[in-house]
Design an enzyme around this catalytic site. Structure first.
Site, mmCIF file in Angstrom:
data_model
loop_
_atom_site.group_PDB
_atom_site.id
_atom_site.type_symbol
_atom_site.label_atom_id
_atom_site.label_comp_id
_atom_site.label_asym_id
_atom_site.label_seq_id
_atom_site.Cartn_x
_atom_site.Cartn_y
_atom_site.Cartn_z
ATOM 1 N N LYS A 168 12.342 4.599 45.567
ATOM 2 C CA LYS A 168 12.585 6.020 45.282
ATOM 3 C C LYS A 168 11.730 6.851 46.232
ATOM 4 C CE LYS A 168 13.879 6.039 40.390
ATOM 5 N NZ LYS A 168 13.486 6.500 39.041
ATOM 6 N N LYS A 206 7.877 -4.634 37.772
ATOM 7 C CA LYS A 206 8.662 -3.583 38.431
ATOM 8 C C LYS A 206 9.703 -4.203 39.356
ATOM 9 C CE LYS A 206 9.171 0.776 40.439
ATOM 10 N NZ LYS A 206 8.740 2.119 40.683
ATOM 11 N N HIS A 210 7.511 8.755 29.739
ATOM 12 C CA HIS A 210 7.584 9.732 30.822
ATOM 13 C C HIS A 210 8.326 11.010 30.441
ATOM 14 C CE1 HIS A 210 5.898 6.550 33.158
ATOM 15 N NE2 HIS A 210 6.024 7.182 34.298
ATOM 16 N N ARG A 232 19.521 8.545 60.312
ATOM 17 C CA ARG A 232 20.245 7.907 59.186
ATOM 18 C C ARG A 232 19.509 6.715 58.587
ATOM 19 N NH1 ARG A 232 24.477 8.636 62.877
ATOM 20 N NH2 ARG A 232 25.656 10.522 62.430
ATOM 21 N N ARG A 275 16.800 0.224 34.608
ATOM 22 C CA ARG A 275 15.610 0.801 35.266
ATOM 23 C C ARG A 275 15.016 1.961 34.477
ATOM 24 N NH1 ARG A 275 14.608 1.656 41.773
ATOM 25 N NH2 ARG A 275 12.628 2.744 41.569
ATOM 26 N N GLU A 277 19.043 2.767 39.186
ATOM 27 C CA GLU A 277 18.869 3.362 37.861
ATOM 28 C C GLU A 277 20.191 3.740 37.199
ATOM 29 O OE1 GLU A 277 15.228 5.661 37.391
ATOM 30 O OE2 GLU A 277 16.233 6.858 35.861
ATOM 31 N N GLU A 282 -0.027 3.524 33.982
ATOM 32 C CA GLU A 282 1.211 2.835 34.396
ATOM 33 C C GLU A 282 1.070 1.323 34.216
ATOM 34 O OE1 GLU A 282 3.950 4.408 35.050
ATOM 35 O OE2 GLU A 282 3.326 6.436 35.619
ATOM 36 N N ASN A 316 10.677 4.503 32.473
ATOM 37 C CA ASN A 316 10.329 5.873 32.081
ATOM 38 C C ASN A 316 9.723 5.947 30.680
ATOM 39 O OD1 ASN A 316 11.208 7.050 34.485
ATOM 40 N ND2 ASN A 316 13.329 6.986 33.784
ATOM 41 N N HIS A 327 -0.566 13.005 36.570
ATOM 42 C CA HIS A 327 0.650 12.379 36.043
ATOM 43 C C HIS A 327 0.318 11.257 35.046
ATOM 44 C CE1 HIS A 327 4.721 10.780 36.043
ATOM 45 N NE2 HIS A 327 4.250 9.597 36.422
ATOM 46 N N HIS A 346 6.426 14.114 31.339
ATOM 47 C CA HIS A 346 6.907 15.166 32.247
ATOM 48 C C HIS A 346 6.875 16.522 31.551
ATOM 49 C CE1 HIS A 346 9.225 12.001 34.797
ATOM 50 N NE2 HIS A 346 7.990 12.165 35.211
HETATM 51 P P1 NAD Z 1 -1.761 11.327 45.390
HETATM 52 O O1 NAD Z 1 -0.898 10.713 46.385
HETATM 53 O O2 NAD Z 1 -1.871 12.810 45.354
HETATM 54 O O3 NAD Z 1 -3.244 10.715 45.549
HETATM 55 C C1 NAD Z 1 -4.278 11.144 44.678
HETATM 56 C C2 NAD Z 1 -5.536 11.554 45.433
HETATM 57 O O4 NAD Z 1 -6.246 10.399 45.833
HETATM 58 C C3 NAD Z 1 -5.293 12.346 46.702
HETATM 59 O O5 NAD Z 1 -6.229 13.381 46.787
HETATM 60 C C4 NAD Z 1 -5.513 11.326 47.816
HETATM 61 O O6 NAD Z 1 -5.934 11.905 49.041
HETATM 62 C C5 NAD Z 1 -6.597 10.470 47.211
HETATM 63 N N1 NAD Z 1 -6.643 9.090 47.676
HETATM 64 C C6 NAD Z 1 -5.605 8.262 47.864
HETATM 65 N N2 NAD Z 1 -6.044 7.034 48.099
HETATM 66 C C7 NAD Z 1 -7.387 7.059 48.093
HETATM 67 C C8 NAD Z 1 -8.403 6.080 48.257
HETATM 68 N N3 NAD Z 1 -8.103 4.783 48.414
HETATM 69 N N4 NAD Z 1 -9.694 6.473 48.204
HETATM 70 C C9 NAD Z 1 -10.008 7.784 47.975
HETATM 71 N N5 NAD Z 1 -9.087 8.742 47.775
HETATM 72 C C10 NAD Z 1 -7.791 8.384 47.826
HETATM 73 O O7 NAD Z 1 -1.369 10.886 43.895
HETATM 74 P P2 NAD Z 1 -0.694 9.545 43.309
HETATM 75 O O8 NAD Z 1 -1.088 9.544 41.882
HETATM 76 O O9 NAD Z 1 -0.979 8.367 44.130
HETATM 77 O O10 NAD Z 1 0.854 9.835 43.436
HETATM 78 C C11 NAD Z 1 1.501 10.840 42.704
HETATM 79 C C12 NAD Z 1 2.878 11.041 43.268
HETATM 80 O O11 NAD Z 1 3.629 9.828 43.141
HETATM 81 C C13 NAD Z 1 3.686 12.117 42.572
HETATM 82 O O12 NAD Z 1 4.261 12.974 43.547
HETATM 83 C C14 NAD Z 1 4.791 11.350 41.850
HETATM 84 O O13 NAD Z 1 5.993 12.090 41.747
HETATM 85 C C15 NAD Z 1 4.955 10.160 42.753
HETATM 86 N N6 NAD Z 1 5.545 8.985 42.111
HETATM 87 C C16 NAD Z 1 6.599 8.389 42.724
HETATM 88 C C17 NAD Z 1 7.177 7.267 42.162
HETATM 89 C C18 NAD Z 1 8.307 6.569 42.879
HETATM 90 O O14 NAD Z 1 8.902 5.656 42.311
HETATM 91 N N7 NAD Z 1 8.602 6.942 44.099
HETATM 92 C C19 NAD Z 1 6.678 6.732 40.978
HETATM 93 C C20 NAD Z 1 5.594 7.353 40.372
HETATM 94 C C21 NAD Z 1 5.029 8.487 40.948
HETATM 95 N N1 GLY Z 2 8.818 5.263 38.638
HETATM 96 C C1 GLY Z 2 10.080 4.957 38.049
HETATM 97 C C2 GLY Z 2 10.979 4.162 38.930
HETATM 98 O O1 GLY Z 2 10.601 3.707 39.974
HETATM 99 O O2 GLY Z 2 12.106 3.998 38.586
#
Ligand code: NAD
Ligand code: GLY
Length: 359
Positions: free
Chosen positions: A142, A226, A247, A120, A240, A236, A184, A244, A264, A251
């Site tokens: 999130k 943020k 976005h 939990r 919040r 949200e 971003e 987006n 992305h 998306h």
């Molecule tokens: P990712 O996590 O896939 O990382 C991108 C690539 O970089 C991967 O191949 C990883 O292995 C590599 N990598 C990571 N750090 C590295 C480093 N320091 N040196 C070398 N390689 C490295 O992609 P991302 O863009 O970080 O994240 C995308 C994800 O984030 C999506 O799933 C998206 O939905 C999510 N997201 C979540 C939120 C949230 O609020 N939770 C907000 C925006 C995006």
């Molecule tokens: N990435 C959008 C949020 O955190 O709300």
């Protein structure tokens, strides 16, 4: 010098973002945020680069286990989530354990969801290693995994106990991932801070050369914005949604290109150009504002030309977006650089023109 930005939330949910260059490996770095057990979730590529430093920062923790998940969005699944839970159960982690998410947004989202639900809810520390994760996904609570029917369909809000933001990790990030993260950063200037936007205009070359001091400054301001938005509206319900900006278009670009053509951040960059075009058409922003945004995005190496995506398919994809409420599409529009608001009455023809960028 290291910085601290606080995300201020009700109850015990407030937490710090510790920001600096070369933080990882500091022996007492994580002591205040962990108990006597920790599970580090990462992937092979990131583990090779940064796991030894993180282990050094966990020397005070008696039991440290590690789970390596697959690399990339295709592994942000219920199966991966289940594998993390299996590891927690197999290694007998108790309710006072801490999940340490070491990686980009994929690792952060799925590890965060495991932390949100194991017994939990257990402690979570985010150690973001991509620019996108540093300025966006590690902050705000999130967490999610994808479903075959759509992205992030299964998840929970679960705030971390701390975010360790070490810009040193960006030295190894592939160029394309780095540039996608800049989208971003630019977004924060557009939605909340015209001075920061102007700072980005004058420091883009320093950022592209990954000058650590400039990166700390850009990440600090992004995280401050943020943190403030999340503090105002954790779940949200209102404000919040401004995060987006660009976005809904972004998306849709990702969806109509089967999540294969664009990262992305690349889709969001193009989406922000469309959102600016829409804002001009609605009389909310000037041509000059839209031109400044287009130019800054272009300088960051992100495409701003029309993307050869099908306008009708985009419109359809936008109708399916989570930001539709009561059957009406709600879009974030720019009211001049530094301010945004929600528009829910956009004529379809205007939207079509913005997607096509005047073609
Ligand atoms: P990712 O996590 O896939 O990382 C991108 C690539 O970089 C991967 O191949 C990883 O292995 C590599 N990598 C990571 N750090 C590295 C480093 N320091 N040196 C070398 N390689 C490295 O992609 P991302 O863009 O970080 O994240 C995308 C994800 O984030 C999506 O799933 C998206 O939905 C999510 N997201 C979540 C939120 C949230 O609020 N939770 C907000 C925006 C995006
Ligand atoms: N990435 C959008 C949020 O955190 O709300």
């Amino acid at each position: 010098m290291n910085d601290r930005i606080d995300v201020t939330l009700p109850g015990e949910r407030s937490y710090p973002i510790l920001l600096g260059n070369g933080l990882l490996g500091t022996p007492d770095l994580l002591e205040a945020y962990t108990g006597n057990q920790a599970l580090v979730v990462t992937n092979a590529a990131v583990a090779d680069l940064y796991l030894p430093q993180v282990r050094r920062s966990l020397v005070s923790v008696d039991q440290v286990d590690v789970v390596e998940i697959g690399d990339g969005e295709t592994f942000k699944t219920l199966d991966t989530y289940a594998a993390i839970l299996d590891a927690l159960i197999d290694k007998r982690h108790n309710r006072s354990t801490t999940v340490v998410a070491l990686g980009g947004g994929v690792v952060g989202d799925v590890a965060g969801f495991a932390a949100a639900t194991y017994q939990r809810g257990v402690g979570l520390v985010q150690i973001p290693t991509t620019l996108l994760a540093l300025v966006d996904s590690s902050v705000g609570g999130k967490t999610a995994v994808n479903h075959s029917a759509g992205k992030n369909l299964i998840g929970a809000f679960h705030q971390p106990r701390a975010v360790i933001a070490d810009v040193g990790v960006l030295a190894t990030l592939p160029e394309r991932e780095f540039r996608a993260g800049l989208a971003e950063v630019i977004k924060y200037g557009i939605i909340a801070d015209a001075t920061f936007f102007a700072w980005l205009e004058s420091h883009m070359d320093d950022l592209l050369s990954r000058d650590p001091a400039s990166l700390v400054d850009a990440i600090r301001r992004s995280c401050e914005i943020k943190a403030q938005v999340v503090a105002d509206d954790e779940r949200e319900q209102g404000r919040r949604v401004i995060l987006n900006f660009g976005h809904t278009f972004g998306h849709a670009i990702e969806a109509v290109t089967a999540y294969e053509r664009f990262l992305h951040g690349e889709a969001v960059a193009a989406g922000m150009v469309m959102a600016m075009d829409l804002s001009v058409r609605l009389g909310r922003s000037t041509d000059q504002d839209a031109e400044r945004v287009r130019r800054l995005i272009e300088r960051s190496g992100l495409a701003t030309e029309t993307l050869d995506v099908d306008v009708e398919a985009m419109l359809e994809a936008m109708g399916m977006d989570k930001k539709v409420m009561d059957g009406r599409l709600r879009l974030i529009v720019c009211d001049g650089i530094g301010a945004v608001s929600v528009a829910s009455d956009v004529p379809e023809q205007t939207l079509r023109q913005a997607i096509a960028l005047g073609r």
